[in-house]
Design a protein around this motif. Structure first.
Motif, short mmCIF file in Angstrom:
data_model
loop_
_atom_site.label_atom_id
_atom_site.label_comp_id
_atom_site.label_asym_id
_atom_site.label_seq_id
_atom_site.Cartn_x
_atom_site.Cartn_y
_atom_site.Cartn_z
N PHE A 139 0.81 -1.22 -0.09
CA PHE A 139 -0.10 0.42 0.21
C PHE A 139 0.95 1.35 -0.09
O PHE A 139 0.65 1.93 -1.12
CB PHE A 139 -1.04 0.19 1.16
CG PHE A 139 -1.97 -1.00 1.38
CD1 PHE A 139 -2.43 -1.68 0.17
CD2 PHE A 139 -1.99 -2.02 2.61
CE1 PHE A 139 -3.29 -2.65 0.59
CE2 PHE A 139 -2.74 -3.10 2.56
CZ PHE A 139 -3.90 -3.32 1.67
N ILE A 140 2.21 1.29 0.69
CA ILE A 140 3.12 2.63 0.84
C ILE A 140 3.52 2.54 -0.11
O ILE A 140 3.70 3.87 -1.19
CB ILE A 140 3.54 2.04 2.62
CG1 ILE A 140 2.80 2.04 3.31
CG2 ILE A 140 4.73 3.57 2.49
CD1 ILE A 140 1.65 2.77 3.76
N ALA A 141 4.58 1.44 -1.01
CA ALA A 141 5.18 1.99 -2.07
C ALA A 141 4.21 2.34 -2.73
O ALA A 141 4.89 2.59 -3.98
CB ALA A 141 5.31 0.33 -2.35
N ASN A 142 2.98 1.38 -3.39
CA ASN A 142 1.69 2.01 -4.19
C ASN A 142 2.09 3.30 -4.00
O ASN A 142 0.73 4.53 -4.61
CB ASN A 142 0.94 1.29 -4.11
CG ASN A 142 1.28 -0.07 -5.46
OD1 ASN A 142 2.03 0.26 -6.07
ND2 ASN A 142 0.60 -0.88 -4.45
N SER A 143 1.61 4.36 -2.77
CA SER A 143 1.63 5.38 -2.45
C SER A 143 2.26 6.59 -2.80
O SER A 143 1.97 7.85 -3.14
CB SER A 143 0.23 5.71 -1.37
OG SER A 143 -0.01 4.23 -1.22
N VAL A 144 4.30 6.05 -3.00
CA VAL A 144 4.52 7.87 -3.45
C VAL A 144 5.18 7.16 -4.93
O VAL A 144 4.79 6.16 -5.18
CB VAL A 144 5.83 6.92 -2.13
CG1 VAL A 144 5.35 7.26 -1.28
CG2 VAL A 144 6.87 5.80 -3.03
N LYS A 145 5.82 8.71 -5.54
CA LYS A 145 6.75 8.56 -6.64
C LYS A 145 7.60 9.12 -6.44
O LYS A 145 7.98 9.30 -7.28
CB LYS A 145 5.31 10.20 -6.68
CG LYS A 145 6.04 11.14 -6.08
CD LYS A 145 6.12 12.59 -6.89
CE LYS A 145 6.78 13.68 -6.04
NZ LYS A 145 6.25 14.70 -6.22
N PHE A 146 8.19 7.94 -5.97
CA PHE A 146 9.50 7.83 -6.24
C PHE A 146 9.88 6.61 -6.03
O PHE A 146 9.18 6.16 -5.44
CB PHE A 146 10.40 9.02 -5.19
CG PHE A 146 9.68 8.13 -3.77
CD1 PHE A 146 10.50 7.06 -2.73
CD2 PHE A 146 9.62 8.83 -2.51
CE1 PHE A 146 10.03 6.99 -1.22
CE2 PHE A 146 9.07 8.73 -1.46
CZ PHE A 146 8.98 7.81 -0.96
#
Length: 155
Positions: A139-146
Motif C-alpha cells: 500500500f505504501i510503495a503504491n502511494s509514493v512517487k519515488f
C-alpha cells in the motif's frame, strides 16, 4: 468493482514551544508527539539537519520505516499463503532525500534490504518472486512517487 476504503486518524501535537512560540527560527523546538487512541505515543521531531532532536523519530525516518514495514508484512503474509515458513526477517532500509533550491525537497528513492531465513532451503528460490509480489501489493510503495527498490538477501 471497488475495494474497501480504510481511514487512519491520529493526533499530532507540537510540544516545542519554549515560551515565545515561533517568534524566530531558533526560538522553538521541533518536538511533537504522534498519538492515537489506545497506542503508545511516538516522540517526533525534525531531522537534526533542520534543528531537530536526534533522540526523536523524524518524518523522513518514519516514511522509510513505513515502506519497510509494509513490504515485510506483505512478504510474510504471502509466504504463509504459499506454505513457506519464515523463521527470521530483518531489513536495513535506506532512503535518499534531495533538498531543492526553494528550501523544500523530496525523496528520490528508498532501498529495502530484507534478509530472510526460511526453515526449508528448497524454498529459497521462490523468495525473489514473493518479494516482487509483496512490492507490487504494498500500500505504501503504491502511494509514493519515488522509486522503492528491493534488494533482498537470504540469511
Amino acid at each position: 468493482m471497488t475495494g474497501k476504503t480504510h481511514r487512519y486518524e491520529l493526533d499530532i501535537t507540537w510540544t516545542g514551544n519554549t515560551g515565545t512560540g515561533t517568534s524566530g527560527y531558533r526560538a522553538y523546538e521541533r518536538a511533537h508527539e504522534i498519538s492515537a487512541a489506545g497506542k503508545p505515543t511516538i516522540a517526533g521531531s525534525a531531522d537534526p539537519s533542520f534543528r531537530g532532536d536526534p533522540q526523536r523519530w523524524n518524518p523522513e525516518e518514519l516514511l522509510v520505516a513505513s515502506l519497510s514495514q509494509c513490504h515485510m508484512l506483505w512478504f510474510l503474509g504471502l509466504c504463509a499463503q504459499e506454505g513457506i515458513v519464515v523463521t527470521e526477517y530483518t531489513d536495513h532500509p535506506a532512503g535518499t532525500m534531495a533538498e531543492t533550491a526553494d528550501g523544500g525537497g523530496h525523496f528520490t528513492e528508498v532501498l529495502l534490504r530484507p534478509q530472510v531465513r526460511v526453515d526449508d532451503p528448497e524454498h529459497v528460490a521462490a523468495l525473489a518472486a514473493i518479494h516482487e509480489r509483496a512490492h507490487h501489493l504494498c500500500f505504501i510503495a503504491n502511494s509514493v512517487k519515488f522509486d522503492v527498490r528491493c534488494a533482498p538477501g537470504n540469511a
